[in-house]
Structures are given as structure tokens and as C-alpha cells.
Design a protein around this motif. Structure first.
Motif, PDB file in Angstrom:
ATOM      1  N   VAL A 175       0.942  -1.205  -0.009  1.00  0.00           N
ATOM      2  CA  VAL A 175      -0.054   0.132   0.061  1.00  0.00           C
ATOM      3  C   VAL A 175       1.036   1.283  -0.092  1.00  0.00           C
ATOM      4  O   VAL A 175       1.456   1.540   0.953  1.00  0.00           O
ATOM      5  CB  VAL A 175      -0.912   0.060   1.092  1.00  0.00           C
ATOM      6  CG1 VAL A 175      -2.055   1.239   1.158  1.00  0.00           C
ATOM      7  CG2 VAL A 175      -1.720  -1.067   1.472  1.00  0.00           C
ATOM      8  N   HIS A 176       1.233   1.798  -1.078  1.00  0.00           N
ATOM      9  CA  HIS A 176       2.010   2.817  -1.446  1.00  0.00           C
ATOM     10  C   HIS A 176       1.857   4.231  -0.280  1.00  0.00           C
ATOM     11  O   HIS A 176       2.516   4.964  -0.357  1.00  0.00           O
ATOM     12  CB  HIS A 176       2.086   3.310  -2.718  1.00  0.00           C
ATOM     13  CG  HIS A 176       2.633   2.131  -3.572  1.00  0.00           C
ATOM     14  ND1 HIS A 176       4.134   1.693  -3.471  1.00  0.00           N
ATOM     15  CD2 HIS A 176       2.072   1.144  -4.500  1.00  0.00           C
ATOM     16  CE1 HIS A 176       4.095   0.626  -4.550  1.00  0.00           C
ATOM     17  NE2 HIS A 176       3.023   0.553  -4.985  1.00  0.00           N
ATOM     18  N   GLY A 181       7.959   0.297   5.655  1.00  0.00           N
ATOM     19  CA  GLY A 181       7.910  -0.375   6.718  1.00  0.00           C
ATOM     20  C   GLY A 181       6.535  -0.683   7.477  1.00  0.00           C
ATOM     21  O   GLY A 181       6.264  -1.702   8.093  1.00  0.00           O
ATOM     22  N   PHE A 182       5.501  -0.071   7.094  1.00  0.00           N
ATOM     23  CA  PHE A 182       4.090  -0.230   7.506  1.00  0.00           C
ATOM     24  C   PHE A 182       3.330  -0.429   6.463  1.00  0.00           C
ATOM     25  O   PHE A 182       2.011  -0.239   6.546  1.00  0.00           O
ATOM     26  CB  PHE A 182       3.681   0.861   8.432  1.00  0.00           C
ATOM     27  CG  PHE A 182       4.701   0.925   9.838  1.00  0.00           C
ATOM     28  CD1 PHE A 182       4.448   0.497  10.930  1.00  0.00           C
ATOM     29  CD2 PHE A 182       5.728   1.926   9.478  1.00  0.00           C
ATOM     30  CE1 PHE A 182       5.307   0.672  11.864  1.00  0.00           C
ATOM     31  CE2 PHE A 182       6.437   2.231  10.686  1.00  0.00           C
ATOM     32  CZ  PHE A 182       6.402   1.372  11.851  1.00  0.00           C
ATOM     33  N   ASN A 183       3.703  -0.634   5.045  1.00  0.00           N
ATOM     34  CA  ASN A 183       2.831  -0.535   3.822  1.00  0.00           C
ATOM     35  C   ASN A 183       2.759  -1.839   3.319  1.00  0.00           C
ATOM     36  O   ASN A 183       2.399  -1.959   2.159  1.00  0.00           O
ATOM     37  CB  ASN A 183       3.461   0.691   2.916  1.00  0.00           C
ATOM     38  CG  ASN A 183       4.997   0.223   2.525  1.00  0.00           C
ATOM     39  OD1 ASN A 183       5.727  -0.668   3.230  1.00  0.00           O
ATOM     40  ND2 ASN A 183       5.343   0.815   1.440  1.00  0.00           N
TER      41      ASN A 183
END
Length: 324
Positions: A175-176, A181-183
Motif C-alpha cells: 500500500v504505497h 515499513g508499515f505498507n
């Protein structure tokens, strides 16, 4: 009137907004209020709806406890804790963590026998410290299980990819719009969590059977690792690292390393407290709950210590890799 409002808070969007607007007043009135064991056993249970069927025995609780703990970290944290913190003394780390879990399990047992309700720690805190402390504890427990289940599901994906020789990066949805790190969403882990959730929601009795089957498979796998480790392993790996420049001995990182390792592997024991939430469905709470909660922690501690010892025999601690 408050009880009637609480029942209809979610009946419509307008009712929800009105209930939300009343939150400050309700919080001021109820934050310091303390419930009683009688209210938890009578009034609160009556508001919950129909009675839960008392179909579980002590062996069901032991199975739930072992199933909740085994796999909830042992396959994810052991390698990391041994490599970075404890070395071969990871065995002692598991024993210390198991002792802490057992002492906590005694507390859960005491409350669950006195108050065999489905609320678990939330109900216990509401009786002893009030509703606000119970709310904080309930929220903390939810986050606890969310994080631990996410770690286990992620570890499952990593091990599955290794077993079939595929890169797990192909199974992730990027998910850009989210920060680096959280995508990345691990779709296999999401499917695993959804499948387990559906099984649990279907029925307590059926989920107990599924849990027993999965627990048996976990124990068979751990027994295989223990057998191979003690058969093929080398005792010198308990004291000698692969690289002579690395710290050696059974306690290569000292006492602090042992306790740091215990803090990390305690994740492997998360799940025993969930047994107390089944107290309302237990046939004989006074007999079955102490055996189910304490017995599962003791059995799991023995398994973990043996598995950690076999792993330490198989490989020097500084050669151990772990799932990222």
C-alpha cells in the motif's frame, strides 16, 4: 433508563451518536464504580442473554491452554532470543518465563473459581479496581492478542515460504499511501487469521475439537525437534560458539542476557489467560479450572525447555537464524 439506553445504543446511527454524546457523563459516573461478584454472576450474566452451555471439562481447558500457548511465539521468538540475548541459556530463560506465567496463572485460577464468568480479566478488574481499570486492562489484552497473533501469522508465512522455497515478498500487498515499513500486508497471514476466527466463532465445542487436533500436531512437531536434537545434537554447542571471537559458555551474555531472553520468550506463553474466559462454560469450575489453567502452563513450560535445549544442542547459538 440508562440500562434501556445501553441496550439501544447500536439500534441506529442516531442512537449511537446520542450514546456517544453521553460518554463524558457516563465516564464521570462509572469510572470509579466497583462491581461485585454477585452482580457479575447474576445481573451482568442476565443482561448477556441466554445461558452458556457447560460442556467443557478439564482436559478441554488443558487443550485450549496448550493450543493457545504452543505456536504463539515459540516458533518465532526462540531463535531471536537465543541468538541475540541468552545463547544456550535460553533454556533457563524459558524456565523463568514459565514460572512467571505459572504465578500469574494461579491468580487467574483463584478469580475464575470464585467468579466463573466469561468476562475473564475484565470482570476480575471491574470487581477489584473498578470499571476504568477494567476498560484499560481489556483494551491492553486486545492489543496483546492482536500483536501476538500478527507475529505468529507472520512467522507462519516466513516458515511456509522457506519450506516450499518461495520468497514471501510475492505474497505481500504493498500500500504505497502508507509509510515504508508499515505498507506491506501479508495476505497469507490475513487469510490464516480469518480462517481461525471463523472456526472460533462457529462453535465452542467444534473449535475445541479443531484446537485439540492442531495442538496434537504442534506437540508432535515439538516432540520431533526434541528427539532429533537430543539424538543428533552435540553437547559442546552448549558452551562453544561457532566463532571463537563470540562470547562462550552456557551464559555467554550473563544474567542480564538470561532475563532479557525471558522477557522476549514470554510471548510464547501468551494464551493461558484465555482459558479463564471459558469459566462460564466449564462443567465443574472448582475442579476443572485449576487443572486446566495451571496444568497447561506446566506442560508447556516443560515442552519449551526441552525444545530450547534440543535446539541449543543442534546448532551453536551464533549460527542460529530467525524469521524476519
Amino acid at each position: 433508563m440508562e440500562n434501556n439506553a445501553s441496550y439501544s445504543s447500536f439500534s441506529s446511527f442516531g442512537s449511537y451518536l446520542r450514546a456517544l454524546a453521553q460518554t463524558p457523563a457516563r465516564f464521570a459516573r462509572r469510572a470509579a464504580s466497583v462491581s461485585t461478584s454477585y452482580e457479575e454472576m447474576s445481573r451482568v450474566k442476565a443482561r448477556s442473554g441466554s445461558e452458556l452451555q457447560k460442556t467443557l471439562r478439564w482436559y478441554d481447558l488443558v487443550g485450549f491452554g496448550i493450543g493457545g500457548m504452543v505456536g504463539a511465539g515459540v516458533f518465532v521468538t526462540t531463535g531471536r532470543a537465543s541468538r541475540l540475548y541468552a545463547g544456550p541459556s535460553i533454556v533457563v530463560s524459558y524456565a523463568i518465563a514459565g514460572l512467571c506465567a505459572l504465578l500469574s496463572a494461579f491468580c487467574y485460577t483463584e478469580f475464575a473459581v470464585d467468579m466463573p464468568v466469561a468476562g475473564g480479566a475484565f470482570s476480575y478488574l471491574r470487581v477489584t479496581f473498578g470499571e476504568f481499570a477494567a476498560f484499560l486492562t481489556g483494551a491492553n489484552l486486545i492489543m496483546d492478542y492482536v500483536m501476538s497473533n500478527a507475529a505468529v501469522a507472520r512467522g507462519f508465512t516466513a516458515y511456509l515460504g522457506t519450506a516450499i522455497g518461495m520468497s514471501t515478498s510475492k505474497w505481500r500487498l504493498v500500500v504505497h499511501a502508507l509509510p515504508n515499513g508499515f505498507n506491506e500486508i501479508d495476505m497469507v497471514a490475513v487469510l490464516v487469521v480469518l480462517a481461525i476466527t471463523l472456526i472460533i466463532c462457529y462453535s465452542t465445542r467444534e473449535s475445541s475439537v479443531v484446537n485439540m487436533i492442531l495442538t496434537a500436531l504442534h506437540i508432535l512437531f515439538i516432540a520431533f525437534v526434541i528427539f532429533v536434537g537430543f539424538w543428533k545434537g552435540d553437547w559442546k554447542n552448549f558452551t562453544e560458539p561457532a566463532n571463537p571471537k563470540h562470547p562462550s559458555g552456557f551464559f555467554p551474555f550473563g544474567a542480564s542476557g538470561v532475563f532479557n531472553g525471558a522477557a522476549m520468550v514470554y510471548l510464547s506463553y501468551i494464551g493461558y489467560d484465555a482459558v479463564s474466559t471459558l469459566a462460564e462454560e466449564v462443567h465443574n469450575p472448582v475442579k476443572d479450572i485449576p487443572i486446566g489453567v495451571s496444568g497447561s502452563v506446566i506442560l508447556v513450560t516443560i515442552l519449551y525447555c526441552l525444545m530450547a535445549a534440543s535446539m541449543s544442542k543442534l546448532l551453536p547459538y551464533d549460527l542460529i537464524s530467525f524469521a524476519q
